[in-house]
Scaffold this motif. Structure first.
Motif, mmCIF file in Angstrom:
data_model
loop_
_atom_site.group_PDB
_atom_site.id
_atom_site.type_symbol
_atom_site.label_atom_id
_atom_site.label_comp_id
_atom_site.label_asym_id
_atom_site.label_seq_id
_atom_site.Cartn_x
_atom_site.Cartn_y
_atom_site.Cartn_z
ATOM 1 N N VAL A 133 -5.936 7.432 2.922
ATOM 2 C CA VAL A 133 -6.149 6.088 2.393
ATOM 3 C C VAL A 133 -7.625 5.729 2.412
ATOM 4 C CG1 VAL A 133 -5.920 4.619 4.432
ATOM 5 C CG2 VAL A 133 -5.048 3.837 2.251
ATOM 6 N N PHE A 134 -8.402 6.389 3.250
ATOM 7 C CA PHE A 134 -9.841 6.142 3.215
ATOM 8 C C PHE A 134 -10.436 6.617 1.896
ATOM 9 C CE2 PHE A 134 -11.067 5.843 7.980
ATOM 10 C CZ PHE A 134 -10.687 4.527 7.956
ATOM 11 N N MET A 135 -9.796 7.616 1.300
ATOM 12 C CA MET A 135 -10.284 8.080 0.008
ATOM 13 C C MET A 135 -9.516 7.427 -1.128
ATOM 14 S SD MET A 135 -11.004 12.066 0.595
ATOM 15 C CE MET A 135 -9.405 12.418 1.210
ATOM 16 N N GLY A 136 -8.701 6.450 -0.803
ATOM 17 C CA GLY A 136 -7.956 5.744 -1.826
ATOM 18 C C GLY A 136 -6.644 6.389 -2.179
ATOM 19 N N HIS A 137 -6.277 7.450 -1.471
ATOM 20 C CA HIS A 137 -5.032 8.135 -1.793
ATOM 21 C C HIS A 137 -3.891 7.468 -1.021
ATOM 22 C CE1 HIS A 137 -2.210 11.298 -2.586
ATOM 23 N NE2 HIS A 137 -3.080 11.910 -3.353
ATOM 24 N N SER A 138 -3.273 6.478 -1.632
ATOM 25 C CA SER A 138 -2.294 5.691 -0.876
ATOM 26 C C SER A 138 -1.022 6.474 -0.594
ATOM 27 C CB SER A 138 -1.965 4.404 -1.622
ATOM 28 O OG SER A 138 -1.680 4.683 -2.962
ATOM 29 N N THR A 139 -0.714 7.461 -1.452
ATOM 30 C CA THR A 139 0.507 8.225 -1.207
ATOM 31 C C THR A 139 0.405 9.023 0.088
ATOM 32 O OG1 THR A 139 0.900 8.354 -3.556
ATOM 33 C CG2 THR A 139 2.055 9.928 -2.199
ATOM 34 N N ALA A 140 -0.767 9.598 0.321
ATOM 35 C CA ALA A 140 -0.935 10.351 1.567
ATOM 36 C C ALA A 140 -0.748 9.433 2.765
ATOM 37 C CB ALA A 140 -2.316 10.997 1.608
#
Lengths: 404, 164, 161, 332
Positions: A133-140
């Motif tokens: 989520v720090f990289m914007g990958h909310s699925t992870a």
């Protein structure tokens, strides 16, 4: 600046012009800072210097521990990293056991390893979720927390609590494993293996994530040692060090596992190390379930002190250990002990000095994230501002654990 | 010591993009949800779950072991008609279950209740009388609450099965 | 007690006033009576492969009016990974000053800074001896010294009205 | 009179887009998404509830901001994101047999030779869309500057750099279509009956990527990167202004999706009249949903990576599309 521009500026456009070189105050109320404040000095998009203002979740474990009995510290020392509590608990108990000079029965050792590995998987999944989520990958993020739930469920069945397990006692563990939990674990392993494939599809092999993590936050082997990196971060930099191999504790000397080591030392290598460690942990869990010896789960020295009526009810009935009254306020002999384990985020060390009273004279708790403070600071220098959070997430730096 | 492949050809890169999108689509078509529909569904916790603690006043012998072992100073001993009895402050309790484990006569018991609400802090302090009452179940929203049990599933992670 | 490895015997030969003993397997404690020699000792240790510091701890001994400084040192070199050295030395209340080891082991940075704020031990040569975990306005007292008392509660209470 | 139904329609689309984004993400991410506000229709009213809640919330204007621009910013962004709708033909009005047929003569596009559901009839609709839509990033930069927040400022710089990269791509992709079809009128492009995605697939791909870039959809969400810049240019906003600042990019996505649907996907063909309009909107919604679906698959790239991608790979691809347009123009 021409007069006209000055005139416009005077006519209502006065704002403090932020220079390109400026200081950014990231946190403590910032989506990407966690429980701390990061002073960032920027030069354009490049970070010149970073100062970490830690201590927002400092709970003074070391001072409190000088005023509490040994047994009281079990829940306290696991608070800094509630999602890695088994390891915190185990390292502390190992130090106390060294002072007490207690032998732990083999079944209890296996159970410690079991709980620790389950906890490690949960901790790594959590770390990857935050990293995502720090990289914007909310699925992870959601998957990390969702898949972690499966393992937390196992810990709950085994220990009776989801996170702050307080599972390990001096001399053994509190509860025995049951066939139901074994079946749960087998299913969880199958599920997580399937899911890791999808993790690779959507996260690890995703070109977007690769672009964001490869060659970001590169830590050479020399720097990793110099700055004092630990755990998966150290192993991603090419140092094959794992306390489980170097100085086996619990049942690790009987378990068959590999430690994944990568050469690159960047954020992507750290992610790969975590993914592979999850796989190794599951392999270990299978082996533990196959090979776990029968027997007692508490050292005879304490087991004998349990009243026989209670023993019958709890140990034979529910496979639970009840505590003898001895635990309430025991006085270990004079001495000092240094114990370390490989926690989810790296090497965790306890240094306990006993002066013969019921309270430790000095307890030093060195958590992996504590040692990452320096690493984080040094790695962030010279990186791009957008990579600050990538470095943060890839180190799996956990502020409460660092603050203790 | 391992290394990951550095340079990848554009076709493989495109394939990985498609793989990522494909994985997303797979879950869009066949979602695996693990949400517990609380409060319509309520979880039955496994035996041995360390929930709120209940006192059996008649069994208690007043040995103070529970208060001595309590790591959070939550449990204190109070003298009631000449008998020492424990009282608990749930504002401090960390649910470690040490008191239950150390009680030599099993006067303390763990319940599966963990979702309780109080209106003020004073209510969190349970004197021996209140401590030895059966703990109220959480209020239901005028609707029947389905009791479910979490089960680990190979395909879906966690499934919730109705508890009979 | 296991036998003391060669590198430790060598240190013993080179530096005076130290006591080395083994506590259990793979744990050696080195007690240095002259804190001024800590840098020489650290350099020796570094040359024999001990490349990182696990922790720096302060210990307070109020009766003897002295503070202990304990370094835990280990190595990532093959064969030495399982060895942890405990390097102990003492400074007095009157002059709590010791040479910083961050020039030899940068990994001691965090722990030295924390030991400074908790015990008031001044590490000469440390670049940032500021408060760390404590709030910025925390002043004067060293919280981990034994003179800093915290309130503890008893286990008996009277029934409230 | 003409704008009002469009506004209502856009509002509904907007809510649908945000709802779809949340629902799609929830499905992929092992959860349910909006649910309780209206269980039967999948929590759709949650968005309306959110909108009301934000609408009634206090609008806080920071004291050291440029007050006028701070308030005007989101309003203008939304307005300029909505305005291009006036130039997009949604469907063709049949000369007879439809309830809209009486308006046949009012909306007759002399250039294409058909009558259109298009508020402002012009033979240069593509140019107008590009012109109006490219004002939005400038307004975003203005908003960020006006709010006088360092995070907003960084966002403004990123947005500014990014604008140059994606606007070029959008313009070249659309111009190559204009060259290929010998017209800048969308209606004429649709009328040819050859969808742009077949005539010039590279232009379609470049346009779609530029669409994601231009409207801050993932993986190009750098200007609003929440873990780095809080919410970028809109960090200081609250209440209704926040709704507007959030609505603007979504509206712009929908506008570009409509352009994509008409230019590249054949618009209302083979239908006409109101069914045709619905078909166009469905095509646009598919594009819109796909672009919000990207959120669950990707993280965000770094600004330098986007620029490198934009200039190094997509710019040549756009030029290639232009060449294909020139060659394809011979046959069309």
């Amino acid at each position: 600046m021409t007069e006209e521009v000055e005139k416009i500026l005077k006519g209502g456009l006065e704002v403090e012009i932020v220079p390109v070189e400026g200081e950014l105050n990231v946190g403590p109320q910032h989506p990407g800072s966690g429980h701390m404040r990061i002073f960032v000095r920027l030069n354009g998009d490049i970070i010149e210097d970073v100062d970490l203002d830690v201590g927002y979740v400092h709970r003074s474990v070391e001072k409190l521990s000088e005023n509490r009995n040994y047994i009281h510290l079990i829940p306290l020392i696991e608070r800094p990293a509630i999602l890695d509590s088994i390891h915190m608990n185990m390292a502390y108990i190992m130090a106390v056991e060294k002072i007490l000079n207690v032998d732990v029965p083999p079944r209890a050792l296996y159970l410690r390893s079991f709980a620790a590995e389950v906890n490690r998987i949960a901790s790594h999944l959590y770390g990857m979720g935050i990293f995502g989520v720090f990289m914007g990958h909310s699925t992870a993020f959601m998957w990390g927390f969702g898949d972690r739930e499966v393992w937390v469920e196992i810990l709950q069945a085994l220990t009776g609590a989801r996170v702050t397990n307080s599972y390990i006692l001096p001399g053994g563990v509190r509860r025995d494993i049951t066939p139901v939990i074994m079946e749960m674990t087998e299913k969880a392993i199958k599920y997580t293996r399937r899911k890791l494939n999808d993790w690779k599809g959507i996260f690890v092999n995703n070109p977007n994530i690769k672009a964001r993590t490869q060659n970001v936050g590169v830590m050479t082997k020399e720097n990793a040692i110099r700055w004092g990196a630990v755990g998966p971060n150290l192993r991603a930099s090419g140092v094959a060090f794992d306390v489980r191999k170097a100085e086996p504790y619990a049942a690790y000397d009987k378990l068959d596992f590999e430690i994944p080591v990568y050469k690159e030392g960047d954020a992507y290598a750290r992610t790969l190390v975590r993914i592979e460690e999850i796989e190794q942990s599951m392999k270990m869990l299978e082996q533990i379930m196959r090979e776990i010896p029968q027997g007692n789960i508490l050292s005879d020295r304490f087991f004998k002190q349990i009243p026989p009526i209670r023993l019958k009810k709890w140990w034979e009935g529910q496979h639970r250990i009840v505590m003898p009254g001895y635990y309430a306020s025991f006085r270990p002999p004079k001495g000092e002990a240094f114990a370390r384990v490989e926690a989810g985020r790296g090497e965790l060390a306890f240094y306990v000095i006993s002066d013969g009273t019921a309270k430790p004279y000095r307890l030093r708790m060195i958590t992996p994230s504590y040692r990452l403070i320096k690493v984080f600071r040094e790695l962030a220098k010279g990186s791009r501002y957008a990579d600050l959070v990538t470095i943060y997430g890839s180190l799996d730096y956990f502020p409460p654990e660092a603050d203790r | 010591m391992k290394e990951y492949p550095k340079k990848e050809n554009p076709f493989k890169l495109l394939g990985q993009h498609l793989e990522a999108i494909g994985t997303g689509l797979k879950y869009l078509v066949k979602p695996t949800r693990i949400t517990l529909m609380y409060p319509e569904e309520s979880m039955v916790l496994p035996t041995g779950y360390r929930g709120m603690i209940r006192l059996y006043k008649d069994v208690c012998i007043g040995c103070t072991l529970c208060a001595m072992v309590c790591p959070a100073d939550a449990m204190k001993m109070v003298t009631e008609e000449g008998k020492k009895l424990p009282m608990i402050n749930y504002g401090r309790c960390v649910f470690c279950g040490f008191c239950v484990d150390i009680c030599p006569v099993d006067a303390l018991k763990e319940t599966g209740v963990h979702d309780a609400a109080f209106t003020n802090r004073r209510e969190l302090i349970f004197d021996p009388d209140k401590f030895s009452q059966d703990f109220d179940q959480p209020p239901t929203m005028d609707k029947p609450v389905r009791k479910v049990r979490a089960k680990i599933d190979e395909k879906k992670g966690i499934v919730y099965e109705p508890d009979d | 007690m296991s036998s003391v490895p060669d590198f430790i015997q060598e240190i013993q030969r080179k530096i005076n006033n130290i006591q080395i003993k083994a506590d259990g397997t793979n744990r050696y404690s080195i007690e240095l009576t002259e804190p001024s020699k800590i840098k020489d000792l650290a350099k020796l240790l570094q040359n024999s492969g001990f490349d990182h510091v696990i922790s720096v701890s302060g210990v307070d001994y109020p009766e003897q009016e002295k503070l202990g400084v304990v370094y835990h040192i280990s190595s990532y070199e093959e064969g030495k990974m399982n060895i942890v050295l405990t390097l102990k030395t003492y400074v007095t209340y009157k002059e709590p000053v010791i040479d910083s080891l961050i020039s030899i082991w940068p990994s001691a940075w965090t722990a030295e800074r924390e030991t400074f704020e908790d015990y008031g031990i001044i590490f000469k040569g440390h670049d940032e001896l500021r408060l760390f975990f404590l709030p910025e306005d925390f002043d004067g007292v060293y919280p981990l010294r034994k003179s800093f008392k915290i309130k503890t509660e008893g286990i008996f209470v009277d029934r409230r009205g | 009179m003409i704008v009002f139904p469009g506004l209502i329609f856009s509002l509904i689309t907007l809510l649908t887009a945000i709802w779809a984004e949340r629902k799609i993400a929830a499905k992929i991410q092992m959860r349910f998404g909006p649910y309780y506000a209206s269980k039967r229709i999948g929590g759709y009213f949650q968005l309306i509830a959110d909108a009301i809640k934000f609408g009634l919330a206090e609008i806080i204007v920071p004291s050291n901001s440029i007050r006028e621009f701070f308030i005007l910013g989101p309003i203008l962004i939304t307005a300029f994101a909505f305005l291009p709708m006036a130039f997009i033909p949604v469907s063709q009005i049949p000369s007879s047999g439809s309830i809209t047929s009486p308006y046949y003569r009012f909306f007759f596009d002399k250039f294409a030779g058909i009558s259109l559901y298009q508020p402002i009839i012009t033979p240069y609709s593509l140019l107008f869309i590009i012109a109006v839509a490219s004002v939005v990033p400038i307004l975003t930069v203005m908003t960020a500057w006006a709010s006088n927040n360092r995070f907003s400022l960084i966002s403004a710089i990123r947005e500014g750099i990014l604008t140059v990269a994606y606007d070029t791509l959008i313009i070249i992709a659309l111009i190559s279509m204009g060259i290929e079809y010998h017209t800048l009128d969308i209606a004429s492009i649709v009328k040819t009956g050859v969808p742009g995605i077949i005539a010039n697939p590279i232009a379609a791909f470049v346009f779609f990527v530029a669409l994601l870039m231009g409207t801050a959809r993932f993986p190009f969400d750098v200007a609003e990167a929440d873990t780095e810049l809080v919410t970028g240019a809109f960090t200081e906003y609250s209440g209704l202004l926040f709704v507007l600042s959030m609505a603007g990019p979504y509206l712009l996505t929908f506008v570009y999706s409509l352009v994509f649907a008409t230019v590249f996907l054949g618009g209302w063909l083979p239908l006409m009249g109101i069914p045709g309009a619905i078909l166009t909107v469905i095509k646009a919604l598919i594009i819109l949903f796909f672009s919000v679906f990207m959120r669950s698959v990707y993280g965000r790239y770094r600004i330098d990576q986007i620029l490198r991608g934009g200039w190094k790979y997509f710019f040549p691809a756009a030029l290639l599309a232009l060449i294909i347009g020139m060659i394809g123009g011979i046959f069309l």
